[in-house]
Design a protein around this motif. Structure first.
Motif, PDB file in Angstrom:
ATOM      1  N   ASP A   1       0.866  -1.177   0.000  1.00 41.94           N
ATOM      2  CA  ASP A   1       0.000   0.000   0.000  1.00 41.94           C
ATOM      3  C   ASP A   1       0.904   1.228   0.000  1.00 41.94           C
ATOM      4  O   ASP A   1       1.635   1.484   0.969  1.00 41.94           O
ATOM      5  CB  ASP A   1      -0.883  -0.008   1.252  1.00 41.94           C
TER       6      ASP A   1
ATOM      7  N   THR B   1       0.208   3.751   3.020  1.00 40.79           N
ATOM      8  CA  THR B   1       0.615   3.358   4.383  1.00 40.79           C
ATOM      9  C   THR B   1       1.998   2.722   4.432  1.00 40.79           C
ATOM     10  O   THR B   1       2.591   2.581   5.497  1.00 40.79           O
ATOM     11  CB  THR B   1      -0.387   2.358   4.964  1.00 40.79           C
TER      12      THR B   1
ATOM     13  N   ARG C   1       2.620  -0.303   3.981  1.00 45.02           N
ATOM     14  CA  ARG C   1       2.502  -1.621   4.600  1.00 45.02           C
ATOM     15  C   ARG C   1       2.113  -2.659   3.537  1.00 45.02           C
ATOM     16  O   ARG C   1       1.381  -2.366   2.586  1.00 45.02           O
ATOM     17  CB  ARG C   1       1.445  -1.609   5.707  1.00 45.02           C
TER      18      ARG C   1
ATOM     19  N   GLU D   1       0.296  -5.983   1.773  1.00 45.88           N
ATOM     20  CA  GLU D   1      -1.074  -6.501   1.740  1.00 45.88           C
ATOM     21  C   GLU D   1      -1.052  -8.020   1.599  1.00 45.88           C
ATOM     22  O   GLU D   1      -0.162  -8.565   0.949  1.00 45.88           O
ATOM     23  CB  GLU D   1      -1.839  -5.894   0.555  1.00 45.88           C
TER      24      GLU D   1
ATOM     25  N   CYS E   1      -2.998  -6.753   5.014  1.00 46.28           N
ATOM     26  CA  CYS E   1      -2.390  -6.150   6.196  1.00 46.28           C
ATOM     27  C   CYS E   1      -3.146  -6.543   7.466  1.00 46.28           C
ATOM     28  O   CYS E   1      -4.354  -6.304   7.588  1.00 46.28           O
ATOM     29  CB  CYS E   1      -2.388  -4.633   6.029  1.00 46.28           C
TER      30      CYS E   1
ATOM     31  N   GLY F   1      -1.035  -4.109  10.746  1.00 44.90           N
ATOM     32  CA  GLY F   1       0.143  -3.424  10.225  1.00 44.90           C
ATOM     33  C   GLY F   1       1.200  -4.329   9.621  1.00 44.90           C
ATOM     34  O   GLY F   1       2.177  -3.843   9.049  1.00 44.90           O
ATOM     35  N   TYR F   2       1.010  -5.640   9.711  1.00 43.94           N
ATOM     36  CA  TYR F   2       2.010  -6.589   9.218  1.00 43.94           C
ATOM     37  C   TYR F   2       1.372  -7.611   8.260  1.00 43.94           C
ATOM     38  O   TYR F   2       0.151  -7.754   8.191  1.00 43.94           O
ATOM     39  CB  TYR F   2       2.676  -7.317  10.386  1.00 43.94           C
ATOM     40  N   SER F   3       2.221  -8.336   7.545  1.00 38.58           N
ATOM     41  CA  SER F   3       1.739  -9.370   6.633  1.00 38.58           C
ATOM     42  C   SER F   3       2.768 -10.495   6.579  1.00 38.58           C
ATOM     43  O   SER F   3       3.787 -10.471   7.285  1.00 38.58           O
ATOM     44  CB  SER F   3       1.486  -8.802   5.235  1.00 38.58           C
TER      45      SER F   3
END
Length: 416
Positions: free
Chosen positions: A254, A257, A259, A261, A263, A266-268
């Motif tokens: 993204d 952000t 970050r 996807e 997400c 806030g993490y992946s």
């Protein structure tokens, strides 16, 4: 190999798959299409694979579409040839699936919601439902649909006793598979097995020494040469290969952000890529496995179930032309619903009518002989160009004289 599939018996009383304890060998495992159930003059879609008769070659692939009794019942009611349940293990407590766990790639680079979905990613693990619950639902489905093919999917840690216990418990309900390309490799589960041929050989040996029904080994594409694990799985006693499992991927970042996807807080994490975008890759892998089976296991009885981006009957026809016996669909069902099978059957029959094929066996593997090496392609093209030049250079025989344009025909044979 990511998954082992022990094929389900069509009923709990008379299963063509159950053999004497200790060994399974498919003496009558030749894949064939029969005329039963076909309308007058209609192409027959029925197939018999590893002793299992299916009304069509379309099988629900292991995943959300086979996650519980309700959805598997829906699949049978809609007319799917077979259903593979979502992967189970002895201890569902070690599995916690998060949300969101899917991400989509659309054809429009701007990501318009009206743009077609061409790629799908999941970071989903195996079933988080208790094994006993799943087994009870398997039994209920077999009771309600005694003539339909229900297939279980199993995965365990690197533990022979655990594998044997799981196989025994699942076989009691008549089903089995062995799956997940990205799930928990730290426990030597999923992709860890498919990417380590020594580990694969050992685990395949455990499974095949215990199983009393045919085993399909599901191959991960996350490997340089997919024929290596396929060969090991078949030599270890598996009756069939299923390919491909999803491709390891990161769907995107993204840019607002920063970050990844999908997400989650806030993490992946990297996940499995599927849908139409993987179809060409799957075709290549299936072709390689089909050639392996044809060349190194000519005695027959080995089956191939193709997976990867199937949304139309033509997609399925391509896999069958490469040598597939059945075609699995998972993401396609998630996007289009269980009724997709009717469209698949209609379109596959339309293809068969176009070529005057009366059964699946009429064209299975028909395109496989047309693959060769690049060196051979160069030689073939050289010969073709040479022949075309020879024709352009002039008449090749007295029988070719026409009398019209006599001077031009004569000139065509003059060397300058």
């Amino acid at each position: 190999m990511e998954s082992l599939t022990l094929r389900a018996s069509p009923s709990s009383t008379a299963s063509p798959l159950l053999r004497l304890p200790g060994r399974r060998r498919a003496a009558s495992v030749r894949v064939s299409a029969s005329g039963a159930g076909a309308g007058a003059g209609e192409p027959d879609l029925s197939v018999t694979v590893n002793g299992l008769k299916m009304p069509n070659p379309f099988v629900i692939g292991s995943g959300p579409p086979g996650t519980n009794y309700t959805v598997m019942k829906r699949a049978f009611d809609e007319g799917w040839g077979g259903v593979i349940a979502k992967t189970v293990s002895l201890d569902a407590g070690k599995v916690i699936n998060v949300t969101p766990r899917y991400a989509r790639l659309r054809a429009d680079p701007n990501g318009s919601t009206k743009s077609p979905i061409i790629g799908w990613q999941n970071i989903e693990l195996i079933s988080d439902r208790p094994l006993e619950t799943m087994l009870n639902e398997f039994k209920q489905l077999k009771k309600e649909y005694p003539d339909r093919i229900l297939i279980g999917s199993i995965m365990e840690e690197y533990n022979k006793a655990a594998w044997h216990e799981l196989i025994e418990r699942v076989e009691e309900s008549g089903v089995i598979n062995f799956s997940c390309p990205h799930g928990m490799p730290e426990r030597k589960m999923g992709a860890a097995v498919g990417q380590d041929c020594a580990l694969l050989e050992e685990v395949s040996g455990w499974i095949n020494e215990k199983a009393t029904v045919p085993v399909w080994s599901k191959m991960t594409p996350n490997i340089t040469d997919i024929t290596q694990p396929s060969r090991i799985a078949l030599k270890s006693g598996s009756e069939g290969i299923a390919a491909i499992n999803t491709i390891m991927s990161v769907m995107g970042i993204d840019l607002k952000t920063l970050r990844p996807e999908p997400c989650v807080e806030g993490y992946s994490t990297p996940g499995g890529y599927s849908a139409r975008a993987v179809h060409p890759i799957a075709l290549a892998k299936v072709m390689q496995i089909a050639r392996l089976i044809k060349e190194e296991f000519p005695e027959g009885g080995r089956s191939l179930s193709a997976i990867g981006g199937v949304e139309t009957g033509n997609d399925a026809a391509e896999f069958i032309l490469l040598g597939a016996d059945t075609v699995q669909v998972c993401t396609g069902v998630m996007m289009h619903g269980y009724g997709l099978v009717k469209k698949l059957c209609t379109e596959l029959q339309d293809f068969m009518r176009m070529h005057d094929f009366s059964s699946i066996e009429d064209f299975r593997g028909a395109s496989l002989p047309y693959f060769t090496t690049h060196t051979d392609l160069v030689q073939r093209q050289k010969e073709a160009i040479k022949q075309r030049k020879a024709i352009r250079m002039g008449l090749q025989s007295d029988k070719d004289w026409t009398g019209d344009g006599f001077v031009k025909e004569t000139e065509s044979m003059v060397s300058n």
